[in-house]
Scaffold this motif. Structure first.
Motif, mmCIF file in Angstrom:
data_model
loop_
_atom_site.group_PDB
_atom_site.id
_atom_site.type_symbol
_atom_site.label_atom_id
_atom_site.label_comp_id
_atom_site.label_asym_id
_atom_site.label_seq_id
_atom_site.Cartn_x
_atom_site.Cartn_y
_atom_site.Cartn_z
ATOM 1 N N THR A 111 -19.012 34.639 -26.453
ATOM 2 C CA THR A 111 -19.722 34.745 -25.109
ATOM 3 C C THR A 111 -19.642 33.053 -24.794
ATOM 4 O O THR A 111 -19.362 32.847 -23.507
ATOM 5 C CB THR A 111 -21.338 34.962 -25.246
ATOM 6 O OG1 THR A 111 -21.482 36.309 -25.814
ATOM 7 C CG2 THR A 111 -22.065 34.933 -23.909
ATOM 8 N N LEU A 112 -19.812 32.158 -25.703
ATOM 9 C CA LEU A 112 -19.525 30.818 -25.199
ATOM 10 C C LEU A 112 -18.371 30.598 -24.750
ATOM 11 O O LEU A 112 -18.164 29.963 -23.521
ATOM 12 C CB LEU A 112 -20.040 29.719 -26.402
ATOM 13 C CG LEU A 112 -19.931 28.413 -26.230
ATOM 14 C CD1 LEU A 112 -20.858 27.922 -24.945
ATOM 15 C CD2 LEU A 112 -20.259 27.670 -27.361
ATOM 16 N N PRO A 113 -17.260 30.806 -25.140
ATOM 17 C CA PRO A 113 -15.865 30.457 -24.708
ATOM 18 C C PRO A 113 -15.919 31.168 -23.402
ATOM 19 O O PRO A 113 -15.119 30.515 -22.090
ATOM 20 C CB PRO A 113 -14.978 31.101 -25.563
ATOM 21 C CG PRO A 113 -15.627 31.241 -26.750
ATOM 22 C CD PRO A 113 -17.039 31.623 -26.481
ATOM 23 N N MET A 114 -16.482 32.384 -22.980
ATOM 24 C CA MET A 114 -16.406 33.033 -21.663
ATOM 25 C C MET A 114 -17.245 32.047 -20.479
ATOM 26 O O MET A 114 -16.907 31.796 -19.615
ATOM 27 C CB MET A 114 -17.051 34.369 -21.641
ATOM 28 C CG MET A 114 -15.931 35.273 -22.311
ATOM 29 S SD MET A 114 -16.215 36.887 -22.174
ATOM 30 C CE MET A 114 -17.270 37.213 -23.675
ATOM 31 N N PHE A 115 -18.400 31.665 -21.139
ATOM 32 C CA PHE A 115 -19.270 30.589 -20.224
ATOM 33 C C PHE A 115 -18.439 29.464 -19.832
ATOM 34 O O PHE A 115 -18.590 29.020 -18.651
ATOM 35 C CB PHE A 115 -20.666 30.403 -20.879
ATOM 36 C CG PHE A 115 -21.603 31.756 -20.871
ATOM 37 C CD1 PHE A 115 -21.188 32.917 -20.287
ATOM 38 C CD2 PHE A 115 -22.917 31.409 -21.236
ATOM 39 C CE1 PHE A 115 -22.080 33.959 -20.382
ATOM 40 C CE2 PHE A 115 -23.818 32.544 -21.438
ATOM 41 C CZ PHE A 115 -23.377 33.770 -20.701
ATOM 42 N N LYS A 116 -17.854 28.986 -20.881
ATOM 43 C CA LYS A 116 -17.231 27.556 -20.811
ATOM 44 C C LYS A 116 -16.059 27.742 -19.590
ATOM 45 O O LYS A 116 -16.016 27.011 -18.888
ATOM 46 C CB LYS A 116 -16.442 27.196 -21.782
ATOM 47 C CG LYS A 116 -17.447 26.474 -22.828
ATOM 48 C CD LYS A 116 -16.882 25.902 -24.057
ATOM 49 C CE LYS A 116 -17.838 25.413 -25.048
ATOM 50 N NZ LYS A 116 -17.190 24.592 -26.217
ATOM 51 N N LEU A 117 -15.445 28.832 -19.720
ATOM 52 C CA LEU A 117 -14.402 29.122 -18.540
ATOM 53 C C LEU A 117 -14.971 29.437 -17.143
ATOM 54 O O LEU A 117 -14.426 28.900 -16.422
ATOM 55 C CB LEU A 117 -13.291 30.300 -19.126
ATOM 56 C CG LEU A 117 -12.562 30.642 -18.257
ATOM 57 C CD1 LEU A 117 -11.330 29.755 -18.269
ATOM 58 C CD2 LEU A 117 -11.803 32.236 -18.646
ATOM 59 N N ILE A 118 -16.048 30.060 -17.146
ATOM 60 C CA ILE A 118 -16.749 30.268 -16.052
ATOM 61 C C ILE A 118 -17.214 29.247 -15.204
ATOM 62 O O ILE A 118 -17.107 29.041 -14.029
ATOM 63 C CB ILE A 118 -17.479 31.483 -15.953
ATOM 64 C CG1 ILE A 118 -17.813 32.151 -14.434
ATOM 65 C CG2 ILE A 118 -18.636 31.083 -16.556
ATOM 66 C CD1 ILE A 118 -16.668 33.001 -13.829
#
Length: 141
Positions: A111-118
């Motif tokens: 989840t964190l990598p996806m949040f960072k990207l968004i």
């Protein structure tokens, strides 16, 4: 209980995503209001977990116009990133015993990598459009 959908919207998930975005706003507001009394509020933001959520979801009748879109969404789902709900119980108990809990707690390793990207995409877009945004208040850069 929020979700990854409270931060990242996805096609075909409009009503679910909207409810999770609302949970994010309501919880953030509640945290600001309750802080004066020493009450701390934390929202959980889980990614994908192995639950019965998918099997208990009601779907609208199939519409062929959406088949390609739905297929692309399903293709992006990685079963290896699915968390174990049983492991989460201990995490929540640890959180409850924390003296200074976070407003948001992400659950799941993907989840964190996806949040960072968004958020990077959002920041880049806001920056790219800042001249037009600032012109709405006649702010010079």
């Amino acid at each position: 209980m929020s979700s990854i959908a409270g931060v990242i919207g996805f096609p075909t998930g409009g009503s679910y995503v909207a409810s999770k975005f609302a949970v994010e706003a309501l919880t953030e507001s509640l945290a600001g209001e309750a802080a004066a009394w020493g009450i701390k509020v934390t929202m959980l933001e889980p990614g994908s977990f192995a639950t019965t959520f998918g099997s208990s979801t009601l779907f609208a009748p199939a519409q062929p116009e959406y088949d390609t879109l739905k297929s692309s969404i399903r293709a992006g789902f990685n079963q290896e990133n699915t968390g174990d709900p049983a492991a989460t119980a201990d995490i929540i108990l640890k959180l409850v015993d924390t003296s200074n809990p976070p407003l948001r707690l992400i659950l799941g390793s993907s989840t964190l990598p996806m949040f960072k990207l968004i958020y990077k995409k959002r920041l880049d877009e806001w920056e790219a459009w800042s001249s037009l945004s600032n012109a709405a208040q006649k702010v010079s850069e």
